[in-house]
Motif scaffolding. Sequence first.
Motif, PDB file in Angstrom:
ATOM      1  N   TYR A 136      21.264   2.182 -18.983  1.00  0.00           N
ATOM      2  CA  TYR A 136      22.454   2.482 -19.753  1.00  0.00           C
ATOM      3  C   TYR A 136      22.117   3.397 -20.928  1.00  0.00           C
ATOM      4  N   LYS A 137      23.071   4.225 -21.281  1.00  0.00           N
ATOM      5  CA  LYS A 137      23.007   4.955 -22.539  1.00  0.00           C
ATOM      6  C   LYS A 137      23.874   4.195 -23.540  1.00  0.00           C
ATOM      7  N   VAL A 138      23.253   3.719 -24.604  1.00  0.00           N
ATOM      8  CA  VAL A 138      23.943   2.892 -25.597  1.00  0.00           C
ATOM      9  C   VAL A 138      24.013   3.663 -26.907  1.00  0.00           C
ATOM     10  N   THR A 139      25.177   3.660 -27.527  1.00  0.00           N
ATOM     11  CA  THR A 139      25.374   4.318 -28.813  1.00  0.00           C
ATOM     12  C   THR A 139      25.607   3.265 -29.881  1.00  0.00           C
ATOM     13  N   THR A 140      24.703   3.211 -30.856  1.00  0.00           N
ATOM     14  CA  THR A 140      24.797   2.200 -31.901  1.00  0.00           C
ATOM     15  C   THR A 140      25.854   2.594 -32.930  1.00  0.00           C
ATOM     16  N   ALA A 141      26.092   1.705 -33.843  1.00  0.00           N
ATOM     17  CA  ALA A 141      27.150   1.924 -34.836  1.00  0.00           C
ATOM     18  C   ALA A 141      26.885   3.146 -35.693  1.00  0.00           C
ATOM     19  N   ASP A 142      25.613   3.482 -35.940  1.00  0.00           N
ATOM     20  CA  ASP A 142      25.310   4.648 -36.768  1.00  0.00           C
ATOM     21  C   ASP A 142      25.195   5.936 -35.954  1.00  0.00           C
ATOM     22  N   GLY A 143      25.575   5.875 -34.671  1.00  0.00           N
ATOM     23  CA  GLY A 143      25.575   7.068 -33.844  1.00  0.00           C
ATOM     24  C   GLY A 143      24.276   7.358 -33.117  1.00  0.00           C
ATOM     25  N   THR A 144      23.282   6.486 -33.249  1.00  0.00           N
ATOM     26  CA  THR A 144      22.004   6.697 -32.568  1.00  0.00           C
ATOM     27  C   THR A 144      22.154   6.424 -31.075  1.00  0.00           C
ATOM     28  N   SER A 145      21.614   7.305 -30.259  1.00  0.00           N
ATOM     29  CA  SER A 145      21.666   7.141 -28.804  1.00  0.00           C
ATOM     30  C   SER A 145      20.365   6.505 -28.317  1.00  0.00           C
ATOM     31  N   LEU A 146      20.498   5.453 -27.557  1.00  0.00           N
ATOM     32  CA  LEU A 146      19.356   4.750 -26.996  1.00  0.00           C
ATOM     33  C   LEU A 146      19.529   4.617 -25.493  1.00  0.00           C
ATOM     34  N   ALA A 147      18.419   4.503 -24.785  1.00  0.00           N
ATOM     35  CA  ALA A 147      18.437   4.212 -23.356  1.00  0.00           C
ATOM     36  C   ALA A 147      17.961   2.778 -23.182  1.00  0.00           C
ATOM     37  N   VAL A 148      18.765   1.959 -22.512  1.00  0.00           N
ATOM     38  CA  VAL A 148      18.443   0.544 -22.333  1.00  0.00           C
ATOM     39  C   VAL A 148      18.277   0.253 -20.851  1.00  0.00           C
ATOM     40  N   LYS A 149      17.103  -0.228 -20.490  1.00  0.00           N
ATOM     41  CA  LYS A 149      16.828  -0.638 -19.119  1.00  0.00           C
ATOM     42  C   LYS A 149      17.069  -2.134 -19.009  1.00  0.00           C
ATOM     43  N   ARG A 150      18.003  -2.534 -18.154  1.00  0.00           N
ATOM     44  CA  ARG A 150      18.298  -3.945 -17.913  1.00  0.00           C
ATOM     45  C   ARG A 150      17.628  -4.326 -16.601  1.00  0.00           C
ATOM     46  N   ILE A 151      16.635  -5.202 -16.686  1.00  0.00           N
ATOM     47  CA  ILE A 151      15.769  -5.479 -15.545  1.00  0.00           C
ATOM     48  C   ILE A 151      16.194  -6.770 -14.867  1.00  0.00           C
ATOM     49  N   LYS A 152      16.184  -6.732 -13.552  1.00  0.00           N
ATOM     50  CA  LYS A 152      16.463  -7.923 -12.762  1.00  0.00           C
ATOM     51  C   LYS A 152      15.307  -8.176 -11.808  1.00  0.00           C
ATOM     52  N   ASP A 153      14.974  -9.422 -11.633  1.00  0.00           N
ATOM     53  CA  ASP A 153      13.948  -9.818 -10.662  1.00  0.00           C
ATOM     54  C   ASP A 153      12.658  -9.042 -10.872  1.00  0.00           C
TER      55      ASP A 153
END
Length: 603
Positions: free
Chosen positions: A352-369
């Motif tokens: 996912y591309k996540v945008t925090t409240a201060d406008g910072t863009s982060l990439a979040v890997k959500r791992i399963k199994d």
Amino acid sequence: MEWSSTLSWLMSLLLLICSGNSEEYAVRLSLVGFLQVLSGNGTGIIERLGWSAATDPCTDGWNGVTCNNSTSSVYKIKLEELGLRGTIDAGRLCQAPSLAVVSLLHNAIRGDIPPEISDCGRLTHLYLGGNRLAGSLPPSLTLLGNLKVLDVSDNDFSGELPDLAKISGLVGFLAQNNRLHGTIPGFRFGNFDRRRFDVSNNLFAGPIPPGGDRLGQTSFIGNPGLCGKPLPVACPPSPPKEDHKSLKLSREKAIMFSGYIALGLVLFLFVTYKLIHRKKKTKHTKIADEKIASDSSSGKSSILWSSTEASATATSSLIVLKRPGTMTDLKFDELLKAPAELLGRGRNGSLYKVTTADGTSLAVKRIKDCGTSAAEFRRRMERMDIARHPNVLPAVAFHCSTQEKLVVYEYQRNGSLLSLLQGRQLDGVAFDWSYRLRVAAGVAEGLAAMHRELLADGIGHGNLKSSNILLNNVMDPCISECGLVADGRSVENAGGGSAVTAADVHAFGIILLELLTGKPVRNEPSELARWVNSVVREEWTVEVFDEALVSGGASEGGMMQLLQVALRCVHPSPAARPSMDHVAAMVNTVREEEDERSEVSEP
């Protein structure tokens, strides 16, 4: 008699111009004019070098001129140590359409570098060192997309450097002993060695850009305002900037914000009133993965997971890996509430591309199994944080619990190697042979370093592919998602390397084949390896290579060498595959030999 001679000369000139060689004649005339201006309108040098518009520079042997044998066109002009005292007429010089190398070293040439130098579109090597040139370096230099080496050393240039980092294939920049100032652009320092990058004895100031520590101090000394590695002078912390205008307007802003707060309070009370008096019961909305996917594909924002999942893990913390230049105040609950855009799904989870409240863009890997417990996952993440390398993308933070495992990275806006293989164009970057070698070398070095540091812990990459090779802000390759998934294979030796590393070596071999063929892997990586092997067996090896590389003048010898490295990496037997240290050494050897080949035509 004199009139007859003049008439005869004019008739000869007319016949020459009207013949099929009129364009070639125009080039000769321009080059003779260039030399005349360069010499300060002296005629002796022209006669001494044998330059004449009535003769051919390739067949009649103009001194200082080298031609391309296959096209019979001017390829290199070398006029060194001739006492030339004029100026550079780039408009005339660039009339030679095949001109690639120009060396005017150690003369007394005056003036500046004209902006028209960008008209020499095929120029690869420009040597102007040891003259009396002055003024600023023209921004039009950045338009020379094929330029590999630029030498402006030992002159009197001043002003700030243009953003030469835009030239992706630049492997040599010499600018020592001038009066250049300002900051140093963010060069791709991985392209240079200590002999081929030198900005010493100028007036540069500020921090040395990332990657500059790969070079020695001699490349930067003599600039009193420079700081940071490899120099012994540390950079001071940046002082907070005061916005005087905002101070003057603080009263007005306070009144404005008070109004906003009052309006917000009214709206809050109104909504609260409506909620209290609603007869219909509300219930928590659970947003499952299928809903996330549909929302993202329709352009909507969504949260990372459902509210019930969030409540189950809200007591768990987000472990922030503190390092310079990354966020250290990111909170777990903020990450849960932030809007998220689904970038893709794989067998190991979603990104996912996540945008925090201060406008910072982060990439979040959500791992399963992922095949590891929360405690083991934390150990792996902390261990990888210690084993860092410039070509491996570091994690900003991670979270692990029985319900979820997340890894947070800085979002890389330049995309991935896969996007380049699929034809994506980026400003200032040519996906040519030189850049592909740079990517191959960077990935090889990063993966080899991870193997050296993490093999004892049983940690490999486990999912190396072109979509996981991201391009940072200076277009250097960075391996992402390293070691996130345990593949269940032991670390026992398998003939010269563990099963874990052997699998990574195979995956790297597939990436080399993608770079050589220009064919991105779509489904099964082994399909590409089988196709390449079948073509090689039929002795049609040249058909393997990307047409863009062949038409771009890539060395067939160099491509063949890299192909042999790739085929060794994808050998069906894991025990027959080389270690990543050996692979990195072989790739760097190919790259160094290609650099030397490009210098064969240098003066």
